[in-house]
Design a protein around this motif. Structure first.
Motif, short mmCIF file in Angstrom:
data_model
loop_
_atom_site.label_atom_id
_atom_site.label_comp_id
_atom_site.label_asym_id
_atom_site.label_seq_id
_atom_site.Cartn_x
_atom_site.Cartn_y
_atom_site.Cartn_z
N GLN A 104 6.59 2.80 -9.85
CA GLN A 104 7.97 2.40 -9.51
C GLN A 104 7.98 1.12 -8.67
OE1 GLN A 104 10.73 5.68 -8.46
NE2 GLN A 104 8.93 6.99 -8.77
N VAL A 105 7.02 1.00 -7.77
CA VAL A 105 6.90 -0.24 -6.97
C VAL A 105 6.63 -1.42 -7.90
CG1 VAL A 105 5.46 -1.45 -5.27
CG2 VAL A 105 6.22 0.91 -4.82
N PHE A 106 5.72 -1.22 -8.85
CA PHE A 106 5.42 -2.28 -9.82
C PHE A 106 6.67 -2.67 -10.61
CE2 PHE A 106 4.16 -3.65 -14.08
CZ PHE A 106 3.39 -4.75 -13.76
N ARG A 107 7.42 -1.68 -11.01
CA ARG A 107 8.63 -1.95 -11.80
C ARG A 107 9.71 -2.63 -10.97
NH1 ARG A 107 8.32 3.45 -15.62
NH2 ARG A 107 7.00 2.46 -17.18
N ARG A 108 9.59 -2.61 -9.66
CA ARG A 108 10.51 -3.36 -8.79
C ARG A 108 10.01 -4.80 -8.61
NH1 ARG A 108 14.52 -0.34 -6.49
NH2 ARG A 108 15.01 -1.84 -4.85
N GLY A 109 8.85 -5.11 -9.23
CA GLY A 109 8.36 -6.49 -9.23
C GLY A 109 7.26 -6.78 -8.23
N HIS A 110 6.67 -5.73 -7.66
CA HIS A 110 5.65 -5.93 -6.62
C HIS A 110 4.31 -5.39 -7.08
CE1 HIS A 110 8.82 -7.29 -3.97
NE2 HIS A 110 9.53 -6.23 -4.36
N LEU A 111 3.26 -5.67 -6.31
CA LEU A 111 1.92 -5.24 -6.63
C LEU A 111 1.55 -4.05 -5.75
CD1 LEU A 111 -0.71 -5.71 -8.19
CD2 LEU A 111 -1.41 -7.25 -6.35
N PRO A 112 1.52 -2.84 -6.32
CA PRO A 112 1.17 -1.66 -5.54
C PRO A 112 -0.34 -1.47 -5.49
CG PRO A 112 1.74 -0.97 -7.74
CD PRO A 112 1.91 -2.49 -7.69
N VAL A 113 -0.82 -0.89 -4.40
CA VAL A 113 -2.22 -0.50 -4.28
C VAL A 113 -2.30 0.84 -3.56
CG1 VAL A 113 -3.18 -2.83 -4.33
CG2 VAL A 113 -2.57 -1.81 -2.15
N LEU A 114 -3.34 1.58 -3.86
CA LEU A 114 -3.65 2.82 -3.15
C LEU A 114 -5.04 2.67 -2.58
CD1 LEU A 114 -1.36 3.89 -5.10
CD2 LEU A 114 -2.63 6.03 -5.12
N LEU A 168 0.85 -1.19 0.00
CA LEU A 168 0.00 0.00 0.00
C LEU A 168 0.89 1.24 0.00
CD1 LEU A 168 -3.20 0.90 0.81
CD2 LEU A 168 -1.84 1.89 2.64
N VAL A 169 0.69 2.10 -0.99
CA VAL A 169 1.42 3.36 -1.06
C VAL A 169 0.59 4.39 -0.30
CG1 VAL A 169 2.38 5.14 -2.55
CG2 VAL A 169 2.44 2.73 -3.27
N ALA A 170 1.16 4.94 0.77
CA ALA A 170 0.46 5.89 1.63
C ALA A 170 1.18 7.23 1.60
CB ALA A 170 0.41 5.37 3.07
N GLY A 171 0.47 8.24 1.15
CA GLY A 171 1.02 9.59 1.11
C GLY A 171 -0.08 10.59 1.35
N PRO A 172 0.26 11.85 1.37
CA PRO A 172 -0.76 12.89 1.57
C PRO A 172 -1.83 12.83 0.49
CG PRO A 172 1.45 13.82 1.72
CD PRO A 172 1.60 12.42 1.22
#
Length: 123
Positions: free
Chosen positions: A37-47, A8-12
Motif C-alpha cells: 500500500q505504501v508503494f502504491r502511494r508512490g513511495h519506497l517501502p522497506v522492512l 520503514l514499515v514497523a510492526g509486530p
C-alpha cells in the motif's frame, strides 16, 4: 509535487506469537501488505525483515531469539532507519516496533501511524 520517501514499515514480528512460525509469518504478511500500500502511494517501502532474515539464515541462526538473532535482527533495522526518510508504525503491541519508532524519532525521521497520513505521490 511530493517527494518520494523511503519508509520503514514497523510492526509486530514476534509479539503475541509465542514464537510460532505460522503466527510470525502472519505478522510479516501484515507488514508486507502495508508495504504494498505504501508503494502504491508512490513511495519506497522497506522492512527490516527483508534485510535481517537472509543474514540470520546465512549466519546460522537456529531459532528466533537465539544469540545470532539478537546480534542481527533489531540492529539491522536500526541501521536501516538511518537510511530511511520515515517510519510507519502498524499493528498491535510490539517492543521491537516501538524501538523502531523511538530510533526514528531520535534520528529526526518522520513518524507515521496511519497510511492515510502518508502523502500520495504521483509517478
Amino acid at each position: 509535487m511530493t517527494a518520494q520517501l523511503m519508509i520503514l514499515v514497523a510492526g509486530p514480528y514476534r509479539s503475541g506469537t509465542n514464537d510460532d512460525p505460522v503466527l510470525i509469518q502472519k505478522n510479516v504478511d501484515a507488514m508486507e501488505d502495508m508495504a504494498l500500500q505504501v508503494f502504491r502511494r508512490g513511495h519506497l517501502p522497506v522492512l527490516g525483515e527483508w534485510f535481517a532474515l537472509p543474514l540470520l539464515r546465512h549466519a546460522g541462526s537456529r531459532k528466533t531469539g537465539d544469540a545470532v538473532f539478537d546480534e542481527i535482527f533489531h540492529p539491522v533495522a536500526r541501521e536501516l532507519i538511518a537510511k530511511c526518510d520515515a517510519v510507519l508504525r502498524i499493528g498491535g503491541p510490539s517492543a521491537g516496533a516501538d524501538d523502531m519508532v523511538e530510533t526514528g524519532t531520535r534520528l529526526g525521521k518522520r513518524i507515521f501511524r496511519d497510511l492515510s497520513d502518508i502523502p500520495e505521490r504521483r509517478r
